[in-house]
Scaffold this active site. Structure first.
Site, mmCIF file in Angstrom:
data_model
loop_
_atom_site.group_PDB
_atom_site.id
_atom_site.type_symbol
_atom_site.label_atom_id
_atom_site.label_comp_id
_atom_site.label_asym_id
_atom_site.label_seq_id
_atom_site.Cartn_x
_atom_site.Cartn_y
_atom_site.Cartn_z
ATOM 1 N N GLY A 8 0.783 -1.236 0.000
ATOM 2 C CA GLY A 8 0.000 0.000 0.000
ATOM 3 C C GLY A 8 0.810 1.280 0.000
ATOM 4 O O GLY A 8 0.253 2.360 -0.192
ATOM 5 N N PHE A 11 3.674 2.495 -5.665
ATOM 6 C CA PHE A 11 3.130 3.389 -6.689
ATOM 7 C C PHE A 11 1.620 3.206 -6.852
ATOM 8 O O PHE A 11 0.836 4.127 -6.608
ATOM 9 C CB PHE A 11 3.873 3.136 -8.004
ATOM 10 C CG PHE A 11 3.226 3.722 -9.228
ATOM 11 C CD1 PHE A 11 2.780 5.039 -9.233
ATOM 12 C CD2 PHE A 11 3.071 2.958 -10.372
ATOM 13 C CE1 PHE A 11 2.181 5.590 -10.368
ATOM 14 C CE2 PHE A 11 2.481 3.491 -11.510
ATOM 15 C CZ PHE A 11 2.028 4.800 -11.502
ATOM 16 N N SER A 117 -1.570 -9.003 -14.254
ATOM 17 C CA SER A 117 -0.819 -8.299 -15.291
ATOM 18 C C SER A 117 -1.107 -8.908 -16.651
ATOM 19 O O SER A 117 -1.280 -10.126 -16.782
ATOM 20 C CB SER A 117 0.680 -8.369 -15.013
ATOM 21 O OG SER A 117 1.410 -7.788 -16.076
ATOM 22 N N TYR A 177 9.130 -12.568 -14.420
ATOM 23 C CA TYR A 177 8.053 -11.781 -13.816
ATOM 24 C C TYR A 177 6.687 -12.285 -14.276
ATOM 25 O O TYR A 177 5.776 -12.499 -13.456
ATOM 26 C CB TYR A 177 8.221 -10.306 -14.172
ATOM 27 C CG TYR A 177 7.048 -9.444 -13.782
ATOM 28 C CD1 TYR A 177 6.678 -9.317 -12.451
ATOM 29 C CD2 TYR A 177 6.318 -8.757 -14.745
ATOM 30 C CE1 TYR A 177 5.598 -8.524 -12.090
ATOM 31 C CE2 TYR A 177 5.247 -7.958 -14.389
ATOM 32 C CZ TYR A 177 4.880 -7.846 -13.061
ATOM 33 O OH TYR A 177 3.813 -7.061 -12.698
ATOM 34 N N ARG A 245 1.351 -0.939 -27.064
ATOM 35 C CA ARG A 245 0.976 -1.169 -25.679
ATOM 36 C C ARG A 245 -0.277 -0.337 -25.367
ATOM 37 O O ARG A 245 -0.672 0.528 -26.135
ATOM 38 C CB ARG A 245 2.103 -0.761 -24.717
ATOM 39 C CG ARG A 245 3.410 -1.537 -24.867
ATOM 40 C CD ARG A 245 3.285 -2.969 -24.423
ATOM 41 N NE ARG A 245 4.567 -3.651 -24.378
ATOM 42 C CZ ARG A 245 5.079 -4.336 -25.400
ATOM 43 N NH1 ARG A 245 4.441 -4.382 -26.563
ATOM 44 N NH2 ARG A 245 6.244 -4.968 -25.275
#
Length: 350
Positions: A8, A11, A117, A177, A245
């Site tokens: 929290g 960013f 993501s 990732y 993107r």
């Protein structure tokens, strides 16, 4: 609603905390302030703060007291430096998520929103004139070194047209990732099925905005370009700048989290994880983004370098219609407006 926000102080997490407060909810910040995300202690949100690591079961157990829902943002992000970062990614993202979920199961807490993501998809959707929708494999080093950045049809070699991916697209993570983000979703789905919990994963696109960390290999490309401009340097655009993107403002991402939290807390079908693509719906190239930032900042014109990173994909843009239909979400900050703000705003030391 009392909401525990892991990560929290980060960013995105700090913007979610502010949005929760504005909505009349009670956020609780849970953050260990990892050096990879916080080179210096950030300005903490105006909320209760628990300085602890999500991998610590006892700290998580204490933090869950009186909580109605969890917003799980804590994670290592970005491609990192090299494969030596893999143990840290797996520990922070997957072990951390497993500890959180196990502790929630024991505490009887059944409402969770996960920071997902779009990297779980790998390459985006591609259509071949002769073979319809195809899934090209990873681009070869030889092609990248020769400046052949666009993937071709794996069956006939034809040029492909890129399009939007939906949430039911097969997963194909292309780097460490991405692999950990997919594992987080699988763990959350298993938790939901086992406990009868309600969960949503917001598959973020390229999030940008005020408070992004600067000068770190773990930041997104928008932050890297903005950091260069702050140093008086030209943004360095990899490949030919034509990578598509979906750049989405952090305020819109925070709003999506609030709606998702309210939705899972209200119930719905138990034992399920619902994935939501979370993007603006208006794709732009990386080159366009760099140019817009440089122009708004009044800095040097971007330099297209032809460099590349293994593990990067060429195009990834997704359809966010499900999020709009199910939760009534609409992005409010357009590309030009958002980039103009981002070009002027302060970055955090990261």
């Amino acid at each position: 609603m009392r909401v525990l926000v892991t990560g929290g102080a980060g960013f995105i997490g700090s913007h979610i905390v502010e949005a929760l407060t504005a909505r009349g909810h009670e956020p609780v910040v849970f953050d260990t302030l990892l050096p990879t995300a916080h080179a210096e202690a950030p300005e903490l949100p105006d909320a209760e703060w628990i300085p602890a690591d999500v991998r610590d079961p006892e700290a998580v157990r204490r933090a869950l007291g009186g909580v109605d829902a969890v917003c799980h943002q804590a994670a290592m992000v970005g491609l990192g430096k090299d494969f030596a970062d893999a143990p840290a990614y797996v520990s922070c993202n997957d072990l951390g998520t497993a500890v959180l979920l196990a502790t929630m199961a024991d505490a009887g807490l059944r409402n969770l929103v996960l920071a997902g993501s779009m990297v779980v998809y790998g390459e985006g959707r591609y259509d071949c004139p002769g073979h319809g929708t195809v899934r090209p494999g990873p681009r070869s080093v030889a092609d990248l070194e020769a400046g052949r950045f666009e993937p071709n049809c794996p069956r006939c070699g034809a040029e492909l047209a890129s399009g939007l991916v939906g949430e039911d697209t097969p997963m194909d993570p292309r780097n460490v990732y991405a692999t950990t983000k997919l594992a987080q979703e699988h763990l959350t789905a298993a938790w939901a099925r086992t406990t009868g919990g309600h969960a949503a994963s917001l598959r973020y696109h390229n999030v940008y905005g005020p408070g992004m960390p600067r000068d770190t290999p773990y930041a997104g490309v928008a932050s890297l370009f903005r950091s260069a401009l702050a140093r008086g340097e030209a943004p360095r655009v990899f490949e030919d700048g034509g990578q598509r993107r979906d750049f989405i403002h952090v305020g819109d991402v925070a709003a999506a989290n609030i709606l998702a939290l309210e939705s899972v807390a209200a119930g719905g079908e138990p034992g399920t994880l619902t994935a939501y693509n979370t993007g603006s719906g208006t794709p732009h190239t990386v080159g366009e983004m760099a140019a817009a930032l440089a122009a708004a900042h009044g800095g040097p014109v971007p330099v297209v370098t032809g460099e590349f990173r293994l593990g990067d994909v060429r195009h990834i843009t997704a359809d966010s219609a499900r999020l709009r239909a199910d939760l009534g979400w609409q992005p409010e900050t357009g590309f030009a407006e958002g980039m103009a703000e981002f070009a002027r705003c302060a970055l955090r030391e990261g």
